[in-house]
Enzyme design. Structure first.
Site, PDB file in Angstrom:
ATOM      1  N   LYS A 197       1.105  -1.512  -0.393  1.00  0.00           N
ATOM      2  CA  LYS A 197      -0.090   0.080   0.167  1.00  0.00           C
ATOM      3  C   LYS A 197       0.814   0.994   0.011  1.00  0.00           C
ATOM      4  O   LYS A 197       1.638   1.175   1.376  1.00  0.00           O
ATOM      5  CB  LYS A 197      -1.154  -0.021   1.552  1.00  0.00           C
ATOM      6  CG  LYS A 197      -1.279   1.253   1.593  1.00  0.00           C
ATOM      7  CD  LYS A 197      -3.107   0.863   2.314  1.00  0.00           C
ATOM      8  CE  LYS A 197      -3.947   2.189   2.816  1.00  0.00           C
ATOM      9  NZ  LYS A 197      -4.278   1.830   3.830  1.00  0.00           N
ATOM     10  N   ARG A 207     -10.628  10.625   1.904  1.00  0.00           N
ATOM     11  CA  ARG A 207     -10.854  10.779   3.430  1.00  0.00           C
ATOM     12  C   ARG A 207     -11.310  11.520   3.229  1.00  0.00           C
ATOM     13  O   ARG A 207     -11.996  12.543   4.387  1.00  0.00           O
ATOM     14  CB  ARG A 207      -9.170  11.740   3.552  1.00  0.00           C
ATOM     15  CG  ARG A 207      -8.089  10.933   3.347  1.00  0.00           C
ATOM     16  CD  ARG A 207      -7.095  11.486   3.805  1.00  0.00           C
ATOM     17  NE  ARG A 207      -5.869  10.737   3.151  1.00  0.00           N
ATOM     18  CZ  ARG A 207      -4.866  10.039   3.222  1.00  0.00           C
ATOM     19  NH1 ARG A 207      -4.332  11.463   3.604  1.00  0.00           N
ATOM     20  NH2 ARG A 207      -3.483   9.039   3.277  1.00  0.00           N
ATOM     21  N   ARG A 218       1.303   9.651   5.636  1.00  0.00           N
ATOM     22  CA  ARG A 218       1.357   8.271   6.853  1.00  0.00           C
ATOM     23  C   ARG A 218       3.081   8.139   5.932  1.00  0.00           C
ATOM     24  O   ARG A 218       2.774   6.066   4.997  1.00  0.00           O
ATOM     25  CB  ARG A 218       0.487   7.767   5.956  1.00  0.00           C
ATOM     26  CG  ARG A 218      -1.256   8.343   6.478  1.00  0.00           C
ATOM     27  CD  ARG A 218      -1.785   7.203   5.812  1.00  0.00           C
ATOM     28  NE  ARG A 218      -3.380   7.376   5.921  1.00  0.00           N
ATOM     29  CZ  ARG A 218      -3.968   7.470   7.159  1.00  0.00           C
ATOM     30  NH1 ARG A 218      -3.613   7.651   8.530  1.00  0.00           N
ATOM     31  NH2 ARG A 218      -5.555   8.487   6.744  1.00  0.00           N
ATOM     32  N   GLU A 234       7.413  -6.546   0.790  1.00  0.00           N
ATOM     33  CA  GLU A 234       6.165  -6.472   1.402  1.00  0.00           C
ATOM     34  C   GLU A 234       5.039  -8.106   1.936  1.00  0.00           C
ATOM     35  O   GLU A 234       4.732  -8.886   2.570  1.00  0.00           O
ATOM     36  CB  GLU A 234       5.766  -5.028   2.060  1.00  0.00           C
ATOM     37  CG  GLU A 234       6.136  -4.368   2.518  1.00  0.00           C
ATOM     38  CD  GLU A 234       6.051  -4.298   3.441  1.00  0.00           C
ATOM     39  OE1 GLU A 234       5.491  -4.202   4.250  1.00  0.00           O
ATOM     40  OE2 GLU A 234       6.156  -2.936   3.946  1.00  0.00           O
ATOM     41  N   LYS A 249      -2.433  -1.690  -4.088  1.00  0.00           N
ATOM     42  CA  LYS A 249      -3.327  -0.594  -3.742  1.00  0.00           C
ATOM     43  C   LYS A 249      -2.433   0.736  -3.720  1.00  0.00           C
ATOM     44  O   LYS A 249      -1.527   1.077  -2.706  1.00  0.00           O
ATOM     45  CB  LYS A 249      -3.427  -0.255  -2.378  1.00  0.00           C
ATOM     46  CG  LYS A 249      -5.425   0.385  -2.197  1.00  0.00           C
ATOM     47  CD  LYS A 249      -5.383   0.499  -1.027  1.00  0.00           C
ATOM     48  CE  LYS A 249      -6.043   1.728  -0.642  1.00  0.00           C
ATOM     49  NZ  LYS A 249      -6.612   2.045   1.024  1.00  0.00           N
TER      50      LYS A 249
HETATM   51  C1  PBG Z   1      -7.267   3.310   5.435  1.00  0.00           C
HETATM   52  C2  PBG Z   1      -7.068   3.206   4.369  1.00  0.00           C
HETATM   53  C3  PBG Z   1      -7.793   4.430   3.358  1.00  0.00           C
HETATM   54  C4  PBG Z   1      -7.856   3.953   1.695  1.00  0.00           C
HETATM   55  C5  PBG Z   1      -9.207   2.668   2.117  1.00  0.00           C
HETATM   56  N1  PBG Z   1      -8.206   2.400   3.922  1.00  0.00           N
HETATM   57  C6  PBG Z   1      -7.107   5.703   3.013  1.00  0.00           C
HETATM   58  C7  PBG Z   1      -5.443   6.491   3.867  1.00  0.00           C
HETATM   59  O1  PBG Z   1      -4.865   4.923   3.927  1.00  0.00           O
HETATM   60  O2  PBG Z   1      -5.262   6.868   3.671  1.00  0.00           O
HETATM   61  C8  PBG Z   1      -8.277   4.236   0.923  1.00  0.00           C
HETATM   62  C9  PBG Z   1      -8.838   4.027   0.283  1.00  0.00           C
HETATM   63  C10 PBG Z   1      -9.302   4.932  -1.217  1.00  0.00           C
HETATM   64  O3  PBG Z   1      -8.810   5.804  -1.632  1.00  0.00           O
HETATM   65  O4  PBG Z   1     -10.646   4.535  -2.224  1.00  0.00           O
HETATM   66  N2  PBG Z   1      -7.554   2.698   6.349  1.00  0.00           N
END
Ligand code: PBG
Length: 326
Positions: A197, A207, A218, A234, A249
């Site tokens: 990710k 968000r 992050r 990972e 992702k």
């Molecule tokens: C974190 C999480 C995120 C997304 C899914 N799970 C956001 C992030 O890491 O800031 C993003 C999903 C999207 O943008 O559609 N729990």
């Protein structure tokens, strides 16, 4: 040899021939619908940066899941938006917290007819918006976070979730959650590791969807977009720790990573077509710059072709219906 020596165009000559020789084909059951449920809402609330996506009330959520099942999608991924947040994300482990309560009502309504998935992360539940708890210097504390994830996993499993989506990018999170589940006699629960990710600008609209409280970024836990080999590391760790499925992702900007991961592992590989990917196509289509339906299906097919067995997408229901209609 006459010129041209080969005529690949013969295989493209009619729709029937093209369909007969297609290497990849999307199917409704390969699509997973992410859904948001917000505590205290009376009516579904549109997410302004994601046209067509809403924050659900607990009851509109159950209807939306029913609709997705009827459309033939493969699963639903639930995200909870609480009314109150604190430093440790208490709502995530509260059996009556918004996400756990939603998991109970959704699984009671659909049983095993679809795969009910829960986002297992603290960012929706913490007042600082980070995916973990913070130490006294304000840094994300990896190992203290693992304890919170383990507790969250038990609460989500208890609420009926079939699959837990570990999206926090803490080191050792899959192993910590797998061990907690085994110790509790819950070896039946599937774990999806958001193994690779990336710290991506394409999460912006999400968000909004979860009313994120995050200040800053992050980058100390999500991956650097500059790195691809690191994704393989990972993934290797997550599979060794007990992940049933691994995910990459975002999707479209990381097709190279997706295809490298798919070549490397012997577990299912999925991809998450994130909020910014969705918003980009919607915005271009709204501006009359792109054929919306064709672009939606092409992006999904590309992600599948690159190696994703299933794709999490906000278009899951619409795309499933388009695919069924041929
Ligand atoms: C974190 C999480 C995120 C997304 C899914 N799970 C956001 C992030 O890491 O800031 C993003 C999903 C999207 O943008 O559609 N729990």
């Amino acid at each position: 040899m006459p010129y041209p020596a080969e005529r690949p165009r013969r295989l493209r000559s009619t729709a029937a021939v093209r369909s007969l020789v297609a290497e990849h084909r999307l199917a409704p059951e390969r699509l997973v619908l992410p859904l948001f449920v917000k505590e205290g809402l009376r009516e579904p609330a549109p997410v302004s940066s994601m046209p067509g996506v809403v924050q659900h009330t607990p009851s509109s959520l159950v209807d939306a899941v029913g609709e997705a099942v009827d459309a033939g999608v493969g699963g639903v991924m639930l995200f909870g938006v609480p009314a109150e947040r604190d430093a440790v994300g208490s709502c995530g482990t509260d059996p009556d917290g918004v996400l756990n309560a939603a998991l109970r009502s959704v699984t009671a309504a659909v049983g095993d007819r679809t795969v009910v998935m829960a986002d297992l992360c603290l960012d929706e539940f913490t007042d600082h918006g980070h995916c973990g708890v913070l130490d006294e210097r304000g840094r994300v504390d990896n190992d203290a976070t693992l304890e919170r994830y383990a507790a969250m996993a038990l609460a989500q499993a208890d609420a009926g979730a079939h699959l837990l989506g570990l999206s926090g990018m803490m080191d050792g999170q899959v192993g910590a959650v797998r061990t907690a589940l085994e110790d509790a006699g819950r070896s039946d629960v599937l774990l999806l590791a958001y193994a690779a990710k990336y710290a991506s600008a394409f999460y912006g609209p999400f968000r909004d969807a979860v009313d994120s409280a995050l200040q800053g970024d992050r980058r100390t836990y999500q991956q650097d977009p500059a790195n691809a080999v690191e994704a393989l590391r990972e993934v290797r760790l997550d599979v060794a720790e007990g992940a049933d499925v691994v995910m990459v992702k975002p999707a479209l900007p990381y097709l190279d990573v997706l295809s490298a991961v798919a070549a490397e592992v012997d577990v299912p590989v999925w991809a998450y077509q994130v909020s910014g990917e969705y918003a980009m196509v919607e915005a271009a289509a709204a501006a009359g710059m792109i054929d919306r339906r064709a672009a939606v299906l092409e992006t999904l097919l590309s992600v599948h072709r690159a190696g994703a067995g299933a794709v999490l997408t906000y278009w899951a229901v619409e795309a499933a219906r388009l695919l069924r209609a041929g």
